[in-house]
Design a protein around this motif. Structure first.
Motif, PDB file in Angstrom:
ATOM      1  N   UNK A  13     138.250  24.821 -61.731  1.00  0.00           N
ATOM      2  CA  UNK A  13     139.231  24.327 -60.760  1.00  0.00           C
ATOM      3  C   UNK A  13     140.411  25.277 -60.573  1.00  0.00           C
ATOM      4  N   UNK A  14     140.844  25.927 -61.686  1.00  0.00           N
ATOM      5  CA  UNK A  14     141.928  26.909 -61.564  1.00  0.00           C
ATOM      6  C   UNK A  14     141.465  28.110 -60.741  1.00  0.00           C
ATOM      7  N   UNK A  15     140.224  28.504 -60.941  1.00  0.00           N
ATOM      8  CA  UNK A  15     139.679  29.644 -60.193  1.00  0.00           C
ATOM      9  C   UNK A  15     139.658  29.359 -58.692  1.00  0.00           C
ATOM     10  N   UNK A  16     139.355  28.114 -58.307  1.00  0.00           N
ATOM     11  CA  UNK A  16     139.389  27.765 -56.884  1.00  0.00           C
ATOM     12  C   UNK A  16     140.790  27.974 -56.306  1.00  0.00           C
ATOM     13  N   UNK A  17     141.802  27.562 -57.035  1.00  0.00           N
ATOM     14  CA  UNK A  17     143.183  27.724 -56.546  1.00  0.00           C
ATOM     15  C   UNK A  17     143.534  29.200 -56.431  1.00  0.00           C
ATOM     16  N   UNK A  18     143.259  29.958 -57.498  1.00  0.00           N
ATOM     17  CA  UNK A  18     143.575  31.396 -57.494  1.00  0.00           C
ATOM     18  C   UNK A  18     142.788  32.114 -56.410  1.00  0.00           C
ATOM     19  N   UNK A  19     141.500  31.782 -56.277  1.00  0.00           N
ATOM     20  CA  UNK A  19     140.655  32.441 -55.281  1.00  0.00           C
ATOM     21  C   UNK A  19     141.104  32.157 -53.861  1.00  0.00           C
ATOM     22  N   UNK A  20     141.448  30.904 -53.564  1.00  0.00           N
ATOM     23  CA  UNK A  20     141.876  30.539 -52.215  1.00  0.00           C
ATOM     24  C   UNK A  20     143.212  31.194 -51.863  1.00  0.00           C
ATOM     25  N   UNK A  21     144.166  31.116 -52.791  1.00  0.00           N
ATOM     26  CA  UNK A  21     145.476  31.727 -52.528  1.00  0.00           C
ATOM     27  C   UNK A  21     145.340  33.245 -52.444  1.00  0.00           C
ATOM     28  N   UNK A  22     144.553  33.828 -53.362  1.00  0.00           N
ATOM     29  CA  UNK A  22     144.346  35.283 -53.331  1.00  0.00           C
ATOM     30  C   UNK A  22     143.693  35.726 -52.035  1.00  0.00           C
ATOM     31  N   UNK A  23     142.719  34.969 -51.536  1.00  0.00           N
ATOM     32  CA  UNK A  23     142.056  35.327 -50.278  1.00  0.00           C
ATOM     33  C   UNK A  23     143.029  35.245 -49.111  1.00  0.00           C
ATOM     34  N   UNK A  24     143.890  34.214 -49.125  1.00  0.00           N
ATOM     35  CA  UNK A  24     144.869  34.068 -48.048  1.00  0.00           C
ATOM     36  C   UNK A  24     145.837  35.245 -48.045  1.00  0.00           C
ATOM     37  N   UNK A  25     146.307  35.628 -49.234  1.00  0.00           N
ATOM     38  CA  UNK A  25     147.267  36.741 -49.325  1.00  0.00           C
ATOM     39  C   UNK A  25     146.598  38.074 -48.965  1.00  0.00           C
ATOM     40  N   UNK A  26     145.382  38.262 -49.396  1.00  0.00           N
ATOM     41  CA  UNK A  26     144.702  39.550 -49.206  1.00  0.00           C
ATOM     42  C   UNK A  26     144.190  39.754 -47.793  1.00  0.00           C
ATOM     43  N   UNK A  27     143.660  38.704 -47.186  1.00  0.00           N
ATOM     44  CA  UNK A  27     142.974  38.893 -45.903  1.00  0.00           C
ATOM     45  C   UNK A  27     143.696  38.277 -44.700  1.00  0.00           C
ATOM     46  N   UNK A  28     144.449  37.177 -44.927  1.00  0.00           N
ATOM     47  CA  UNK A  28     145.084  36.502 -43.786  1.00  0.00           C
ATOM     48  C   UNK A  28     146.456  37.090 -43.478  1.00  0.00           C
ATOM     49  N   UNK A  29     147.229  37.403 -44.509  1.00  0.00           N
ATOM     50  CA  UNK A  29     148.561  37.972 -44.260  1.00  0.00           C
ATOM     51  C   UNK A  29     148.498  39.276 -43.463  1.00  0.00           C
TER      52      UNK A  29
END
Length: 628
Positions: A453-469
């Protein structure tokens, strides 16, 4: 937060059992544990609960009889339950006597209405006519059915007529005549005599109502004391039914729970009493009572938590986390500073007049009013007036600061600013819920179960910062980008290969179980996260709708007002404004409660893994002393 509990096991010699129960009641901190074979279908207990419900209804009725007038209440008398029930029975009898008189008035009124069409006459004269060998009969029929020849055949005389009915009497030598009309049986009294009887009965009702009010003022507190006595009797029965006897009935075994902050005081009292007891920490899976303890601010939102369900003992109390969001959601959904000001003024004015148990609700509405006022001023809406569009000179320097589409749409890439903000708020609450779910899993099962469950949070936030920003024009340093990519990769590994730690007791099976589980979790997350986030658009839509409706009523009011003469125009304008904004306020208040509740109980609770089903901490205690 949820107050930590301690589990107690008591062993009591049967001759000291009654004395020990009285001791527990005086201590007032032990919640008695329910045995599996404890309280089930017990006729005596069910009878007491029915009596309790009847007494509470009697108290509600008694309070409504006294109303808000000034009545000096007499102190509660120290009666037994049997004597108290006699008081309740007397109250019920007095009410029934008044209801019987009211029923009599209703019947007399109906009779009087029926007799009014016949006018005033003497029943004594009718008796004299009957003694002379003539019979006077009363009839009615529709106007089209009435036959003029009845005047010659039956000596018919019209008494009165309505729009479609004719009332008449006949005078004949025969008692029963064959006539196509509806007979009317008189009551033996004229309408004026019936009115006198009605006045007499109404006088009795007034006398008995005054007597009942005086009796109620004298006995209300005694009835309330009786209700507490019955509640104590019910509590005692519950305790007795949940007590296990052992050693052929010589030893009584009782289990209960006590808040950890009361443990030392209870232990000291138990040691002085010489009771054998054991104290332990409750085990996971037990039905442990829940007691919430929050700050003064968060405590105001506990009724919202309890509206859905108390958390169970093994999870987290979400009240402190939902409180600021619910307040924000309410303000955004209502969305008008004028309405928020009304709520704030009304809650402040009523707070001092409410009874102490109701004052927290007034405080809650004060916070909601403040948030609505702030949200309305930030978005430039005040009683439906778009503050960024008015030509008032004193707003000239601040009009461009209001958070509206007119001022900020370009800055948000052509999207509605409040819609973007609503979605952003939704994402924040969803990720907060997911983080709380991680904390709950750690508390219940341990760290290894929380890694995926922690990995889901880190992965989703990391993907948003890396690819969406970067798509939004925000470039990250190369080193930071690689760090986030590394975190995403580590998250994927945990999600795919370690989402079910226990499955690796069988390595090959565990490998495929984890892969299958990760695919299913990915599907649910992709669809669920999108749907949950889009649900928060309602914050923007409801606020916008309320502002538009308020603006429409303003336009209607002044358009119609300007088309009419001055005084009449102002009256019409004021009427439309009051009616329109009252209607708009009422409709938006409903939405401002319902939709934040939905976002809380559906989106937030789901992502936080809320289980609920907690049972409130209700200690076995002396209740009567607490009211005196």
């Amino acid at each position: 937060m949820i107050v930590k509990m301690k589990k107690y096991l008591f062993l009591i010699y049967h001759e000291q059992y009654a004395e020990f129960l009285d001791f527990l009641k005086q201590a007032g901190v032990v919640h008695i544990a329910q045995r599996d074979d404890g309280v089930k279908d017990n006729d005596q207990l069910r009878n007491k609960m029915q009596i309790s419900a009847n007494v509470k209804k009697a108290i509600e009725k008694a309070e409504s009889i006294l109303g808000k007038g000034e009545h000096e209440l007499m102190p509660a008398r120290n009666t037994s339950i049997e004597e108290g029930l006699e008081v309740a029975t007397e109250f019920d009898g007095k009410q029934k006597a008044i209801e019987a008189l009211r029923t009599k008035v209703a019947n007399l009124t109906r009779e009087m209405t029926q007799m009014e069409v016949w006018g005033e006459f003497s029943f004594e004269r009718l008796k004299q006519i009957r003694d002379a060998g003539l019979y006077v009969n009363f009839f009615s029929c529709s106007e089209r059915k009435y036959q003029p020849e009845w005047a010659d055949t039956f000596n018919a005389f019209k008494i009165s007529e309505t729009a479609s009915t004719i009332y008449f009497v006949t005078v004949t030598k025969e008692e029963n005549i064959d006539i196509d009309a509806d007979p009317f049986k008189t009551t033996g009294k004229t309408s004026s005599e019936l009115q006198l009887e009605i006045d007499s009965v109404n006088k009795k009702i007034t006398e008995q109502e005054n007597s009942l009010r005086a009796w109620t003022a004298e006995n209300l507190l005694t009835l309330k004391r009786l209700a507490l006595q019955i509640e104590e009797a019910i509590d005692l029965s519950n305790v007795q039914l949940n007590t296990e006897d052992a050693a052929e009935g010589t030893v009584m075994i009782l289990e209960g729970y006590c808040p950890a902050d009361s443990e030392k005081e209870l232990d000291k009292a138990l040691n002085n009493k010489g009771v054998y007891y054991e104290v332990s920490d409750p085990e996971f899976g037990e039905e442990i009572p829940v007691k919430l303890k929050n700050s003064r601010y968060s405590k105001l939102f506990e009724p919202i938590t309890k509206l859905y369900s108390l958390p169970n003992y093994s999870e987290l109390d979400l009240t402190p986390f939902l409180a600021p969001f619910f307040m924000l959601f309410f303000g955004l959904c209502l969305g008008d500073g004028g309405y928020g000001l009304l709520i704030l003024i009304a809650a402040t004015a009523l707070k001092g007049k409410l009874k102490k148990p109701m004052r927290p609700y007034a405080s809650l509405f004060q916070w909601l009013g403040v948030m609505t006022l702030v949200a309305g001023l930030l978005t430039g809406s005040f009683f439906g007036i778009a503050l960024d569009s008015v030509t008032w000179p004193w707003l000239a320097n601040v009009k461009q600061l209001f958070f509206t589409s007119k001022n900020y749409k370009e800055a948000f890439g052509g999207f509605e600013p409040m819609m973007v903000v609503s979605l952003a708020i939704g994402l924040i609450q969803i990720f907060l819920g997911m983080s709380l779910n991680v904390a709950k899993i750690i508390k219940q099962h341990g760290v290894k179960y929380a890694l995926a469950p922690t990995a889901w949070i880190v992965g989703l936030i990391g993907s948003a910062v890396t690819f969406i920003l970067p798509m939004a024009g925000i470039k990250l340093p190369v080193a930071l980008t690689y760090i986030f990519i590394g975190l995403i990769a580590a998250s994927v590994v945990l999600i795919v290969f370690y989402n079910s730690p226990d499955s690796y007791k069988s390595p090959i099976k565990g490998f495929f179980v984890n892969i299958g589980s990760s695919l299913w979790a990915a599907y649910n997350t992709a669809t669920g996260l999108l749907g949950d986030t889009l649900s928060y658009v309602r914050l923007f839509a409801l606020g916008l709708t309320g502002s538009i409706l308020g603006s429409v009523f303003n336009q209607l009011a002044f358009t119609f007002g300007e088309a009419l003469p001055s005084v009449l125009g102002w009256i019409v304008t004021l009427f439309i404004l009051l009616f329109g904004h009252t209607l708009n306020f009422a409709l938006n208040m409903i939405g401002a409660f319902v939709h934040p509740l939905r976002l809380t109980f559906v989106e937030f609770y789901k992502n936080s893994g809320f289980e609920g089903g907690g049972k409130a901490y209700e200690p076995f205690r002396q209740k009567i002393q607490q009211t005196n």
